[in-house]
Design a protein around this motif. Sequence first.
Motif, PDB file in Angstrom:
ATOM      1  N   ALA A  74       0.853  -1.194   0.000  1.00  0.00           N
ATOM      2  CA  ALA A  74       0.000   0.000   0.000  1.00  0.00           C
ATOM      3  C   ALA A  74       0.890   1.245   0.000  1.00  0.00           C
ATOM      4  O   ALA A  74       2.076   1.175   0.317  1.00  0.00           O
ATOM      5  CB  ALA A  74      -0.881   0.001   1.242  1.00  0.00           C
ATOM      6  N   ALA A  75       0.347   2.358  -0.404  1.00  0.00           N
ATOM      7  CA  ALA A  75       1.128   3.598  -0.403  1.00  0.00           C
ATOM      8  C   ALA A  75       0.291   4.726   0.179  1.00  0.00           C
ATOM      9  O   ALA A  75      -0.933   4.642   0.275  1.00  0.00           O
ATOM     10  CB  ALA A  75       1.599   3.933  -1.810  1.00  0.00           C
ATOM     11  N   HIS A  76       1.002   5.725   0.529  1.00  0.00           N
ATOM     12  CA  HIS A  76       0.534   6.902   1.219  1.00  0.00           C
ATOM     13  C   HIS A  76      -0.256   7.789   0.236  1.00  0.00           C
ATOM     14  O   HIS A  76       0.241   8.082  -0.842  1.00  0.00           O
ATOM     15  CB  HIS A  76       1.854   7.547   1.599  1.00  0.00           C
ATOM     16  N   ASP A  77      -1.465   8.154   0.601  1.00  0.00           N
ATOM     17  CA  ASP A  77      -2.245   8.987  -0.329  1.00  0.00           C
ATOM     18  C   ASP A  77      -2.271  10.446   0.107  1.00  0.00           C
ATOM     19  O   ASP A  77      -3.310  11.071   0.123  1.00  0.00           O
ATOM     20  CB  ASP A  77      -3.681   8.456  -0.444  1.00  0.00           C
ATOM     21  N   GLY A  78      -1.123  10.977   0.460  1.00  0.00           N
ATOM     22  CA  GLY A  78      -1.128  12.372   0.871  1.00  0.00           C
ATOM     23  C   GLY A  78      -0.281  13.243  -0.026  1.00  0.00           C
ATOM     24  O   GLY A  78      -0.369  14.466   0.023  1.00  0.00           O
ATOM     25  N   LEU A  79       0.541  12.592  -0.866  1.00  0.00           N
ATOM     26  CA  LEU A  79       1.562  13.361  -1.569  1.00  0.00           C
ATOM     27  C   LEU A  79       1.004  14.319  -2.607  1.00  0.00           C
ATOM     28  O   LEU A  79       1.614  15.341  -2.907  1.00  0.00           O
ATOM     29  CB  LEU A  79       2.563  12.411  -2.217  1.00  0.00           C
ATOM     30  N   TRP A  80      -0.138  13.997  -3.159  1.00  0.00           N
ATOM     31  CA  TRP A  80      -0.666  14.883  -4.195  1.00  0.00           C
ATOM     32  C   TRP A  80      -1.329  16.114  -3.594  1.00  0.00           C
ATOM     33  O   TRP A  80      -1.621  17.090  -4.282  1.00  0.00           O
ATOM     34  CB  TRP A  80      -1.619  14.135  -5.142  1.00  0.00           C
ATOM     35  N   GLU A  81      -1.557  16.085  -2.295  1.00  0.00           N
ATOM     36  CA  GLU A  81      -2.216  17.229  -1.656  1.00  0.00           C
ATOM     37  C   GLU A  81      -1.413  18.514  -1.819  1.00  0.00           C
ATOM     38  O   GLU A  81      -1.971  19.602  -1.921  1.00  0.00           O
ATOM     39  CB  GLU A  81      -2.436  16.952  -0.166  1.00  0.00           C
ATOM     40  N   ALA A  82      -0.101  18.377  -1.819  1.00  0.00           N
ATOM     41  CA  ALA A  82       0.753  19.573  -1.982  1.00  0.00           C
ATOM     42  C   ALA A  82       0.468  20.227  -3.320  1.00  0.00           C
ATOM     43  O   ALA A  82       0.452  21.464  -3.431  1.00  0.00           O
ATOM     44  CB  ALA A  82       2.217  19.193  -1.885  1.00  0.00           C
ATOM     45  N   ALA A  83       0.230  19.408  -4.329  1.00  0.00           N
ATOM     46  CA  ALA A  83      -0.058  19.949  -5.656  1.00  0.00           C
ATOM     47  C   ALA A  83      -1.431  20.603  -5.668  1.00  0.00           C
ATOM     48  O   ALA A  83      -1.619  21.709  -6.180  1.00  0.00           O
ATOM     49  CB  ALA A  83       0.000  18.841  -6.689  1.00  0.00           C
ATOM     50  N   ALA A  84      -2.405  19.906  -5.081  1.00  0.00           N
ATOM     51  CA  ALA A  84      -3.773  20.418  -5.102  1.00  0.00           C
ATOM     52  C   ALA A  84      -3.863  21.738  -4.332  1.00  0.00           C
ATOM     53  O   ALA A  84      -4.536  22.679  -4.759  1.00  0.00           O
ATOM     54  CB  ALA A  84      -4.703  19.378  -4.487  1.00  0.00           C
ATOM     55  N   ALA A  85      -3.154  21.813  -3.234  1.00  0.00           N
ATOM     56  CA  ALA A  85      -3.258  22.995  -2.372  1.00  0.00           C
ATOM     57  C   ALA A  85      -2.575  24.219  -2.967  1.00  0.00           C
ATOM     58  O   ALA A  85      -2.821  25.337  -2.527  1.00  0.00           O
ATOM     59  CB  ALA A  85      -2.656  22.684  -1.013  1.00  0.00           C
ATOM     60  N   THR A  86      -1.725  23.997  -3.951  1.00  0.00           N
ATOM     61  CA  THR A  86      -0.957  25.114  -4.495  1.00  0.00           C
ATOM     62  C   THR A  86      -1.175  25.256  -6.004  1.00  0.00           C
ATOM     63  O   THR A  86      -0.368  25.855  -6.696  1.00  0.00           O
ATOM     64  CB  THR A  86       0.549  24.902  -4.201  1.00  0.00           C
ATOM     65  N   ALA A  87      -2.292  24.718  -6.474  1.00  0.00           N
ATOM     66  CA  ALA A  87      -2.529  24.662  -7.918  1.00  0.00           C
ATOM     67  C   ALA A  87      -2.681  26.039  -8.564  1.00  0.00           C
ATOM     68  O   ALA A  87      -2.436  26.199  -9.750  1.00  0.00           O
ATOM     69  CB  ALA A  87      -3.764  23.816  -8.204  1.00  0.00           C
ATOM     70  N   ASP A  88      -3.083  27.021  -7.780  1.00  0.00           N
ATOM     71  CA  ASP A  88      -3.326  28.325  -8.405  1.00  0.00           C
ATOM     72  C   ASP A  88      -2.305  29.367  -7.973  1.00  0.00           C
ATOM     73  O   ASP A  88      -2.534  30.568  -8.138  1.00  0.00           O
ATOM     74  CB  ASP A  88      -4.753  28.799  -8.061  1.00  0.00           C
ATOM     75  N   ASP A  89      -1.203  28.940  -7.425  1.00  0.00           N
ATOM     76  CA  ASP A  89      -0.232  29.899  -6.892  1.00  0.00           C
ATOM     77  C   ASP A  89       1.175  29.338  -7.083  1.00  0.00           C
ATOM     78  O   ASP A  89       1.618  28.470  -6.327  1.00  0.00           O
ATOM     79  CB  ASP A  89      -0.544  30.119  -5.398  1.00  0.00           C
ATOM     80  N   LEU A  90       1.867  29.848  -8.091  1.00  0.00           N
ATOM     81  CA  LEU A  90       3.199  29.323  -8.409  1.00  0.00           C
ATOM     82  C   LEU A  90       4.181  29.508  -7.258  1.00  0.00           C
ATOM     83  O   LEU A  90       4.990  28.616  -6.972  1.00  0.00           O
ATOM     84  CB  LEU A  90       3.726  29.996  -9.688  1.00  0.00           C
ATOM     85  N   LEU A  91       4.134  30.650  -6.595  1.00  0.00           N
ATOM     86  CA  LEU A  91       5.078  30.865  -5.481  1.00  0.00           C
ATOM     87  C   LEU A  91       4.815  29.868  -4.357  1.00  0.00           C
ATOM     88  O   LEU A  91       5.737  29.349  -3.740  1.00  0.00           O
ATOM     89  CB  LEU A  91       4.991  32.305  -4.965  1.00  0.00           C
ATOM     90  N   ALA A  92       3.545  29.590  -4.093  1.00  0.00           N
ATOM     91  CA  ALA A  92       3.215  28.596  -3.064  1.00  0.00           C
ATOM     92  C   ALA A  92       3.690  27.211  -3.493  1.00  0.00           C
ATOM     93  O   ALA A  92       4.224  26.448  -2.690  1.00  0.00           O
ATOM     94  CB  ALA A  92       1.712  28.583  -2.803  1.00  0.00           C
ATOM     95  N   ARG A  93       3.505  26.890  -4.774  1.00  0.00           N
ATOM     96  CA  ARG A  93       3.947  25.579  -5.262  1.00  0.00           C
ATOM     97  C   ARG A  93       5.461  25.430  -5.083  1.00  0.00           C
ATOM     98  O   ARG A  93       5.957  24.408  -4.624  1.00  0.00           O
ATOM     99  CB  ARG A  93       3.568  25.421  -6.743  1.00  0.00           C
ATOM    100  N   LEU A  94       6.202  26.474  -5.468  1.00  0.00           N
ATOM    101  CA  LEU A  94       7.660  26.386  -5.344  1.00  0.00           C
ATOM    102  C   LEU A  94       8.081  26.347  -3.873  1.00  0.00           C
ATOM    103  O   LEU A  94       9.018  25.639  -3.496  1.00  0.00           O
ATOM    104  CB  LEU A  94       8.335  27.578  -6.049  1.00  0.00           C
ATOM    105  N   ALA A  95       7.381  27.087  -3.033  1.00  0.00           N
ATOM    106  CA  ALA A  95       7.732  27.090  -1.607  1.00  0.00           C
ATOM    107  C   ALA A  95       7.502  25.704  -1.010  1.00  0.00           C
ATOM    108  O   ALA A  95       8.353  25.179  -0.279  1.00  0.00           O
ATOM    109  CB  ALA A  95       6.899  28.140  -0.858  1.00  0.00           C
ATOM    110  N   VAL A  96       6.358  25.104  -1.329  1.00  0.00           N
ATOM    111  CA  VAL A  96       5.996  23.855  -0.653  1.00  0.00           C
ATOM    112  C   VAL A  96       6.678  22.634  -1.284  1.00  0.00           C
ATOM    113  O   VAL A  96       7.174  21.766  -0.560  1.00  0.00           O
ATOM    114  CB  VAL A  96       4.457  23.670  -0.637  1.00  0.00           C
ATOM    115  N   VAL A  97       6.729  22.557  -2.605  1.00  0.00           N
ATOM    116  CA  VAL A  97       7.245  21.310  -3.197  1.00  0.00           C
ATOM    117  C   VAL A  97       8.779  21.252  -3.159  1.00  0.00           C
ATOM    118  O   VAL A  97       9.337  20.461  -2.398  1.00  0.00           O
ATOM    119  CB  VAL A  97       6.646  21.044  -4.586  1.00  0.00           C
ATOM    120  N   PRO A  98       9.487  22.081  -3.924  1.00  0.00           N
ATOM    121  CA  PRO A  98      10.945  21.915  -3.806  1.00  0.00           C
ATOM    122  C   PRO A  98      11.521  22.384  -2.468  1.00  0.00           C
ATOM    123  O   PRO A  98      12.446  21.760  -1.954  1.00  0.00           O
ATOM    124  CB  PRO A  98      11.516  22.746  -4.969  1.00  0.00           C
ATOM    125  N   LEU A  99      10.980  23.463  -1.918  1.00  0.00           N
ATOM    126  CA  LEU A  99      11.687  24.089  -0.791  1.00  0.00           C
ATOM    127  C   LEU A  99      11.259  23.564   0.577  1.00  0.00           C
ATOM    128  O   LEU A  99      11.964  23.802   1.560  1.00  0.00           O
ATOM    129  CB  LEU A  99      11.536  25.619  -0.871  1.00  0.00           C
TER     130      LEU A  99
END
Length: 286
Positions: A132-157
């Motif tokens: 089984a695998a963890h179903d939380g990883l895509w949440e970072a994408a969903a939560a920052t889908a409309d904000d590039l700065l938020a996406r960069l802050a949360v995913v790579p940084l």
Amino acid sequence: MAILATADPGAKAAASRSLAKAWNEGAMALGQAVPPSRPARPERPSLRPPKEMPKRRAFGSPAGRVALLHALAHIELNAIDLGWDLVARFSGAGLPGGFFDDWVAVAAEEACHFELLAGRLADFGARYGDLAAHDGLWEAAAATADDLLARLAVVPLVLEARGLDVTPEMAARLERVGDAESAAILRCIYRDEIRHVSVGLRWFDRLCRARGLVPAAVFHERVRRCFKGDLKPPFNREARAAAGFPAHYYEPLAAGAVKFGRPVTAPPRTRGCGEHQTDEKPPSPV
Ligand SMILES: [Fe+2]
Ligand SMILES: [Fe+2]
């Protein structure tokens, strides 16, 4: 887009490498597309809420190492989709060509990471999808889908930088139990991930400055708003510094960090920005 719509993990990774090659050869032009809210995934592994994931076993047993490699392969599969989602989602944002060159290269490296881990799983007679695998990883994408700065802050940084904190110890533990081959894969991934954090920071800073914003302040605001919980020390300051990531960005967000004599607490979160810290289960060298 076709990659995000591809469910088979091996095909997704192979398509990522070929698309990156075509991109680098100038055979691809940037289109405009709306990526799916969730990328296609295979039927297995079954995805479970983070709290329902079993505790990982010790690395000493082959089963424990299979569980670790499987968890990491799952993270890398998500990382492939996160890379392409970033390229597709922000293709119409008027960004410089170098932005897409960088993230296409990152997505291709994530594909190599997935393939390395899938190959190592095969050495143990296992394959991605067995657990089984963890179903939380895509949440970072969903939560920052409309904000590039938020996406960069949360995913790579946040997430990828967290991978830098935890990977050296995992590799050392694998070596201690005699699994030099798995350890070598983790160290290879680690070197690439330093570059991914560096790419994330470079674009985050550049986009902030282009808007007349102070990058560290924007980082604090976006992480507090869009990332659930504090960042978890200890930080691998050496690796973060190698990525050009200064401590004054992340230290004030650490669990237990003190500011003006009081613990720093996150303000209430806006709806839609509620992902967990994915290093809990599993660690996240994406
Ligand atoms: Fe990465
Ligand atoms: Fe990766």
